[in-house]
Motif scaffolding. Structure first.
Motif, PDB file in Angstrom:
ATOM      1  N   SER A 265     -10.652  -2.529-103.716  1.00 12.69           N
ATOM      2  CA  SER A 265     -11.655  -2.978-102.751  1.00 12.69           C
ATOM      3  C   SER A 265     -11.136  -2.852-101.320  1.00 12.69           C
ATOM      4  O   SER A 265     -11.861  -2.430-100.408  1.00 12.69           O
ATOM      5  CB  SER A 265     -12.031  -4.431-103.052  1.00 12.69           C
ATOM      6  N   ALA A 266      -9.868  -3.199-101.129  1.00 11.10           N
ATOM      7  CA  ALA A 266      -9.274  -3.149 -99.791  1.00 11.10           C
ATOM      8  C   ALA A 266      -9.170  -1.711 -99.282  1.00 11.10           C
ATOM      9  O   ALA A 266      -9.415  -1.440 -98.100  1.00 11.10           O
ATOM     10  CB  ALA A 266      -7.896  -3.801 -99.818  1.00 11.10           C
ATOM     11  N   LEU A 267      -8.822  -0.797-100.161  1.00  8.38           N
ATOM     12  CA  LEU A 267      -8.776   0.611 -99.758  1.00  8.38           C
ATOM     13  C   LEU A 267     -10.160   1.085 -99.328  1.00  8.38           C
ATOM     14  O   LEU A 267     -10.298   1.857 -98.374  1.00  8.38           O
ATOM     15  CB  LEU A 267      -8.249   1.468-100.910  1.00  8.38           C
ATOM     16  N   GLY A 268     -11.177   0.605-100.030  1.00  8.99           N
ATOM     17  CA  GLY A 268     -12.543   0.945 -99.638  1.00  8.99           C
ATOM     18  C   GLY A 268     -12.868   0.438 -98.248  1.00  8.99           C
ATOM     19  O   GLY A 268     -13.508   1.137 -97.450  1.00  8.99           O
ATOM     20  N   LEU A 269     -12.419  -0.779 -97.935  1.00  4.03           N
ATOM     21  CA  LEU A 269     -12.638  -1.327 -96.592  1.00  4.03           C
ATOM     22  C   LEU A 269     -12.010  -0.429 -95.529  1.00  4.03           C
ATOM     23  O   LEU A 269     -12.617  -0.143 -94.492  1.00  4.03           O
ATOM     24  CB  LEU A 269     -12.017  -2.726 -96.483  1.00  4.03           C
ATOM     25  N   LEU A 270     -10.796  -0.010 -95.798  1.00  7.99           N
ATOM     26  CA  LEU A 270     -10.093   0.815 -94.816  1.00  7.99           C
ATOM     27  C   LEU A 270     -10.767   2.168 -94.629  1.00  7.99           C
ATOM     28  O   LEU A 270     -10.939   2.644 -93.510  1.00  7.99           O
ATOM     29  CB  LEU A 270      -8.638   1.024 -95.252  1.00  7.99           C
ATOM     30  N   LEU A 271     -11.149   2.780 -95.727  1.00  4.96           N
ATOM     31  CA  LEU A 271     -11.711   4.131 -95.649  1.00  4.96           C
ATOM     32  C   LEU A 271     -13.114   4.142 -95.049  1.00  4.96           C
ATOM     33  O   LEU A 271     -13.523   5.121 -94.422  1.00  4.96           O
ATOM     34  CB  LEU A 271     -11.720   4.768 -97.038  1.00  4.96           C
ATOM     35  N   LYS A 272     -13.852   3.046 -95.242  1.00  5.77           N
ATOM     36  CA  LYS A 272     -15.212   2.975 -94.695  1.00  5.77           C
ATOM     37  C   LYS A 272     -15.243   2.478 -93.259  1.00  5.77           C
ATOM     38  O   LYS A 272     -16.272   2.544 -92.594  1.00  5.77           O
ATOM     39  CB  LYS A 272     -16.082   2.043 -95.555  1.00  5.77           C
ATOM     40  N   SER A 273     -14.120   1.976 -92.788  1.00  4.11           N
ATOM     41  CA  SER A 273     -14.094   1.371 -91.460  1.00  4.11           C
ATOM     42  C   SER A 273     -14.369   2.388 -90.369  1.00  4.11           C
ATOM     43  O   SER A 273     -14.036   3.564 -90.473  1.00  4.11           O
ATOM     44  CB  SER A 273     -12.730   0.728 -91.222  1.00  4.11           C
ATOM     45  N   SER A 274     -14.961   1.884 -89.291  1.00  5.91           N
ATOM     46  CA  SER A 274     -15.205   2.743 -88.125  1.00  5.91           C
ATOM     47  C   SER A 274     -13.897   3.161 -87.472  1.00  5.91           C
ATOM     48  O   SER A 274     -13.874   4.068 -86.648  1.00  5.91           O
ATOM     49  CB  SER A 274     -16.071   1.998 -87.102  1.00  5.91           C
ATOM     50  N   ASN A 275     -12.802   2.477 -87.842  1.00 11.89           N
ATOM     51  CA  ASN A 275     -11.503   2.826 -87.271  1.00 11.89           C
ATOM     52  C   ASN A 275     -10.783   3.899 -88.074  1.00 11.89           C
ATOM     53  O   ASN A 275      -9.674   4.294 -87.731  1.00 11.89           O
ATOM     54  CB  ASN A 275     -10.595   1.584 -87.225  1.00 11.89           C
ATOM     55  N   ALA A 276     -11.406   4.374 -89.151  1.00 10.59           N
ATOM     56  CA  ALA A 276     -10.713   5.306 -90.040  1.00 10.59           C
ATOM     57  C   ALA A 276     -10.259   6.559 -89.307  1.00 10.59           C
ATOM     58  O   ALA A 276      -9.163   7.065 -89.534  1.00 10.59           O
ATOM     59  CB  ALA A 276     -11.619   5.679 -91.212  1.00 10.59           C
ATOM     60  N   ASN A 277     -11.094   7.082 -88.411  1.00  7.68           N
ATOM     61  CA  ASN A 277     -10.720   8.305 -87.700  1.00  7.68           C
ATOM     62  C   ASN A 277      -9.488   8.100 -86.828  1.00  7.68           C
ATOM     63  O   ASN A 277      -8.615   8.959 -86.748  1.00  7.68           O
ATOM     64  CB  ASN A 277     -11.888   8.803 -86.838  1.00  7.68           C
ATOM     65  N   SER A 278      -9.429   6.925 -86.170  1.00  9.92           N
ATOM     66  CA  SER A 278      -8.263   6.676 -85.320  1.00  9.92           C
ATOM     67  C   SER A 278      -7.006   6.557 -86.166  1.00  9.92           C
ATOM     68  O   SER A 278      -5.923   6.954 -85.748  1.00  9.92           O
ATOM     69  CB  SER A 278      -8.461   5.400 -84.487  1.00  9.92           C
ATOM     70  N   TRP A 279      -7.143   6.003 -87.385  1.00 12.19           N
ATOM     71  CA  TRP A 279      -5.977   5.910 -88.264  1.00 12.19           C
ATOM     72  C   TRP A 279      -5.537   7.292 -88.726  1.00 12.19           C
ATOM     73  O   TRP A 279      -4.362   7.579 -88.843  1.00 12.19           O
ATOM     74  CB  TRP A 279      -6.296   5.035 -89.472  1.00 12.19           C
ATOM     75  N   LYS A 280      -6.530   8.151 -88.986  1.00 14.05           N
ATOM     76  CA  LYS A 280      -6.171   9.522 -89.351  1.00 14.05           C
ATOM     77  C   LYS A 280      -5.409  10.185 -88.210  1.00 14.05           C
ATOM     78  O   LYS A 280      -4.452  10.921 -88.418  1.00 14.05           O
ATOM     79  CB  LYS A 280      -7.430  10.320 -89.688  1.00 14.05           C
ATOM     80  N   ASP A 281      -5.844   9.899 -86.975  1.00 17.30           N
ATOM     81  CA  ASP A 281      -5.145  10.453 -85.819  1.00 17.30           C
ATOM     82  C   ASP A 281      -3.703   9.963 -85.774  1.00 17.30           C
ATOM     83  O   ASP A 281      -2.783  10.718 -85.460  1.00 17.30           O
ATOM     84  CB  ASP A 281      -5.854  10.053 -84.518  1.00 17.30           C
ATOM     85  N   VAL A 282      -3.524   8.665 -86.098  1.00 20.00           N
ATOM     86  CA  VAL A 282      -2.174   8.109 -86.107  1.00 20.00           C
ATOM     87  C   VAL A 282      -1.304   8.860 -87.101  1.00 20.00           C
ATOM     88  O   VAL A 282      -0.176   9.252 -86.822  1.00 20.00           O
ATOM     89  CB  VAL A 282      -2.204   6.597 -86.454  1.00 20.00           C
ATOM     90  N   ARG A 283      -1.853   9.096 -88.295  1.00 20.96           N
ATOM     91  CA  ARG A 283      -1.083   9.776 -89.331  1.00 20.96           C
ATOM     92  C   ARG A 283      -0.793  11.221 -88.925  1.00 20.96           C
ATOM     93  O   ARG A 283       0.305  11.731 -89.123  1.00 20.96           O
ATOM     94  CB  ARG A 283      -1.831   9.737 -90.665  1.00 20.96           C
ATOM     95  N   LEU A 284      -1.802  11.898 -88.336  1.00 23.26           N
ATOM     96  CA  LEU A 284      -1.596  13.280 -87.907  1.00 23.26           C
ATOM     97  C   LEU A 284      -0.563  13.360 -86.788  1.00 23.26           C
ATOM     98  O   LEU A 284       0.262  14.269 -86.751  1.00 23.26           O
ATOM     99  CB  LEU A 284      -2.927  13.880 -87.445  1.00 23.26           C
ATOM    100  N   ASP A 285      -0.624  12.375 -85.868  1.00 25.21           N
ATOM    101  CA  ASP A 285       0.356  12.354 -84.783  1.00 25.21           C
ATOM    102  C   ASP A 285       1.769  12.241 -85.340  1.00 25.21           C
ATOM    103  O   ASP A 285       2.704  12.881 -84.860  1.00 25.21           O
ATOM    104  CB  ASP A 285       0.091  11.177 -83.836  1.00 25.21           C
TER     105      ASP A 285
END
Length: 302
Positions: A265-285
């Motif tokens: 359930s928690a992973l779903g929260l993270l992936l659906k969040s509006s912040n998901a793109n910024s987190w992807k940016d963090v990982r890509l950086d």
């Protein structure tokens, strides 16, 4: 008599230590008031006792003494008592745990004077664990946490949190209501206590390894709720990768169904969040930085 009892609280026998303390707090109330400072000193020492039966007696007696203690007697030991109680709140013995939470709430009466700031810091340190134990297996601990949060939370002076403690979500024993409570609490924390979120998060992540599966699950949900609602890139950079990896690991390895289900359930929260793109940016950086770190010096100059 008081001096004689105080001398024996360091006796080799835990039974003697326990009974001496009982004797001190069971004196007529007029004498307890007269010797409150000495009694609190004994309690403070025995809260750290190596024997759980003595610790339980000490925290139970503290609750009794705080019902009638003067501010002058309590304030000098308020900080030390708070620290001892925080330590006991992680005890495996549910009676000690419940009494430690309840006594922390009782201390809040004395945390409004000159010691307010120091006591409030102790509360902030205890706050995440208290929230996580609001929905643990033991009923007495749940009730103690609710009562203490209602006593102490007003010191935070955040109207949204005070209002949240008066909702059905807060008083309910149903998990779905508790998760709704955590979600709204996370919203309040990210909006009004942003400067403390990193400290809270570190404490919550520690509870991923708590000895109680339900508390692990609570930590997973609260942590993910905070991350999914926070707009702070610093928080994302600090915790997102760590939490994401821990959730994936616990979901595949935990033997407890409640932990696995909550991780999903928690992973779903993270992936659906509006912040998901910024987190992807963090990982890509981070990936880009890693790649650049392995480039030859000549390539980096181009």
């Amino acid at each position: 008599m008081v001096q004689a009892l105080c001398r024996h609280v360091s006796d080799d026998s835990p039974t003697v230590r326990r009974l001496c303390l009982r004797g001190l707090v069971q004196m007529p109330s007029i004498h307890v008031l007269q010797y409150t400072t000495q009694i609190l000193g004994v309690i403070l020492a025995l809260l750290d006792d190596s024997d759980e039966s003595v610790q339980l007696t000490a925290v139970s007696c503290l609750l009794m003494v705080l019902e009638s203690s003067s501010r002058d007697a309590v304030e000098p030991v308020l900080l030390n008592l708070s620290i001892r109680l925080r330590n006991l709140q992680a005890c495996m013995n549910e009676k000690i745990r419940a009494n430690a939470y309840a006594a922390f709430g009782a201390l809040s009466t004395y945390g409004t004077g000159p010691q307010r700031d120091s006591f409030l810091e102790q509360f902030h340190a205890a706050f995440p664990r208290m929230v996580l134990h609001l929905h643990e297996d033991d009923l007495s601990v749940r009730q103690a946490c609710r009562s203490t949060l209602k006593c102490v939370a007003p010191l935070m002076e955040i109207d949204g949190i005070n209002a949240l403690l008066n909702t059905h979500w807060f008083s309910s024993d149903h998990r779905s209501d508790y998760e709704d409570f955590l979600r709204e609490l996370a919203r309040q924390l990210t909006q009004h206590l942003a400067s403390r979120v990193d400290t809270y998060m570190a404490s919550i992540i520690q509870a991923f390894d708590a000895p109680w599966p339900v508390v692990q699950a609570n930590a997973v949900y609260l942590c993910s709720s905070v991350l999914s609602l926070s707009d702070d890139k610093h928080i994302s950079a600090l915790f997102y990768n760590q939490v994401f990896d821990m959730l994936v690991g616990k979901m595949s390895r935990s033997t407890d169904a409640i932990v696995r289900a909550t991780c999903s359930s928690a992973l779903g929260l993270l992936l659906k969040s509006s912040n998901a793109n910024s987190w992807k940016d963090v990982r890509l950086d981070r990936v880009d930085s890693s790649h650049r770190g392995h480039e030859p010096e000549s390539a980096r100059r181009l």
